[in-house]
Motif scaffolding. Structure first.
Motif, mmCIF file in Angstrom:
data_model
loop_
_atom_site.group_PDB
_atom_site.id
_atom_site.type_symbol
_atom_site.label_atom_id
_atom_site.label_comp_id
_atom_site.label_asym_id
_atom_site.label_seq_id
_atom_site.Cartn_x
_atom_site.Cartn_y
_atom_site.Cartn_z
ATOM 1 N N MET A 1 0.823 -1.196 0.000
ATOM 2 C CA MET A 1 0.000 0.000 0.000
ATOM 3 C C MET A 1 0.872 1.266 0.000
ATOM 4 O O MET A 1 0.584 2.198 -0.706
ATOM 5 C CB MET A 1 -0.918 -0.032 1.221
ATOM 6 C CG MET A 1 -1.732 1.197 1.370
ATOM 7 S SD MET A 1 -3.377 0.876 0.829
ATOM 8 C CE MET A 1 -4.169 2.350 1.350
ATOM 9 N N LEU A 2 1.910 1.253 0.816
ATOM 10 C CA LEU A 2 2.788 2.420 0.863
ATOM 11 C C LEU A 2 3.447 2.649 -0.493
ATOM 12 O O LEU A 2 3.542 3.792 -0.950
ATOM 13 C CB LEU A 2 3.852 2.259 1.950
ATOM 14 C CG LEU A 2 4.825 3.423 2.095
ATOM 15 C CD1 LEU A 2 4.089 4.697 2.480
ATOM 16 C CD2 LEU A 2 5.891 3.101 3.118
ATOM 17 N N ASP A 3 3.871 1.564 -1.138
ATOM 18 C CA ASP A 3 4.489 1.698 -2.454
ATOM 19 C C ASP A 3 3.524 2.304 -3.469
ATOM 20 O O ASP A 3 3.917 3.140 -4.285
ATOM 21 C CB ASP A 3 4.986 0.346 -2.968
ATOM 22 C CG ASP A 3 6.210 -0.142 -2.206
ATOM 23 O OD1 ASP A 3 6.878 0.694 -1.577
ATOM 24 O OD2 ASP A 3 6.470 -1.354 -2.241
ATOM 25 N N ARG B 1 1.732 7.092 -6.530
ATOM 26 C CA ARG B 1 0.701 8.102 -6.832
ATOM 27 C C ARG B 1 1.192 9.500 -6.513
ATOM 28 O O ARG B 1 0.933 10.449 -7.261
ATOM 29 C CB ARG B 1 -0.575 7.796 -6.051
ATOM 30 C CG ARG B 1 -1.303 6.590 -6.569
ATOM 31 C CD ARG B 1 -2.550 6.318 -5.764
ATOM 32 N NE ARG B 1 -3.205 5.126 -6.267
ATOM 33 C CZ ARG B 1 -3.980 4.356 -5.552
ATOM 34 N NH1 ARG B 1 -4.214 4.649 -4.284
ATOM 35 N NH2 ARG B 1 -4.536 3.293 -6.082
ATOM 36 N N ILE B 2 1.902 9.645 -5.408
ATOM 37 C CA ILE B 2 2.467 10.946 -5.050
ATOM 38 C C ILE B 2 3.429 11.407 -6.141
ATOM 39 O O ILE B 2 3.399 12.562 -6.561
ATOM 40 C CB ILE B 2 3.175 10.870 -3.672
ATOM 41 C CG1 ILE B 2 2.129 10.774 -2.560
ATOM 42 C CG2 ILE B 2 4.097 12.069 -3.455
ATOM 43 C CD1 ILE B 2 2.707 10.478 -1.191
ATOM 44 N N ALA C 1 -2.863 11.497 4.000
ATOM 45 C CA ALA C 1 -3.298 10.135 4.304
ATOM 46 C C ALA C 1 -2.115 9.180 4.425
ATOM 47 O O ALA C 1 -2.132 8.250 5.235
ATOM 48 C CB ALA C 1 -4.258 9.640 3.229
ATOM 49 N N THR C 2 -1.082 9.404 3.645
ATOM 50 C CA THR C 2 0.074 8.513 3.644
ATOM 51 C C THR C 2 0.994 8.782 4.826
ATOM 52 O O THR C 2 1.543 7.851 5.418
ATOM 53 C CB THR C 2 0.872 8.667 2.329
ATOM 54 O OG1 THR C 2 -0.008 8.436 1.227
ATOM 55 C CG2 THR C 2 2.022 7.685 2.262
ATOM 56 N N PHE C 3 1.165 10.053 5.163
ATOM 57 C CA PHE C 3 2.053 10.455 6.257
ATOM 58 C C PHE C 3 1.262 11.268 7.280
ATOM 59 O O PHE C 3 1.373 12.494 7.332
ATOM 60 C CB PHE C 3 3.223 11.289 5.728
ATOM 61 C CG PHE C 3 3.982 10.619 4.616
ATOM 62 C CD1 PHE C 3 4.788 9.526 4.877
ATOM 63 C CD2 PHE C 3 3.868 11.067 3.313
ATOM 64 C CE1 PHE C 3 5.496 8.908 3.852
ATOM 65 C CE2 PHE C 3 4.568 10.458 2.280
ATOM 66 C CZ PHE C 3 5.380 9.366 2.550
#
Length: 72
Positions: free
Chosen positions: A1-3, A8-9, A52-54
């Motif tokens: 998911m992080l990858d 996307r970022i 959302a990611t960080f």
């Protein structure tokens, strides 16, 4: 998911850079309005995805540095 989120970022950042480069060129007002709208959408999407990611937030401690034994 992080990858996936990091990919996307990266895509949003690349799009933002591309739109900024395009805005430096000669464009019709219609084209400029479209690119400015897309740029705003990309920035908004990037901000939401990054948050959302960080989700970590940093705050300065309420205690003075001297009270914590930190030398200046």
């Amino acid at each position: 998911m992080l990858d996936e989120n990091l990919a996307r970022i990266r895509v949003h950042r690349n799009n933002i850079h591309r739109y900024r480069r395009l805005l430096k060129t000669k464009l019709s007002q219609l084209e400029r309005n479209f690119i400015e709208r897309r740029l705003a959408e990309e920035k908004s999407a990037l901000d939401a995805l990054t948050a959302a990611t960080f989700p970590v937030g940093f705050r300065a401690p309420a205690v003075p540095a001297e009270a914590m034994g930190v030398a200046r």
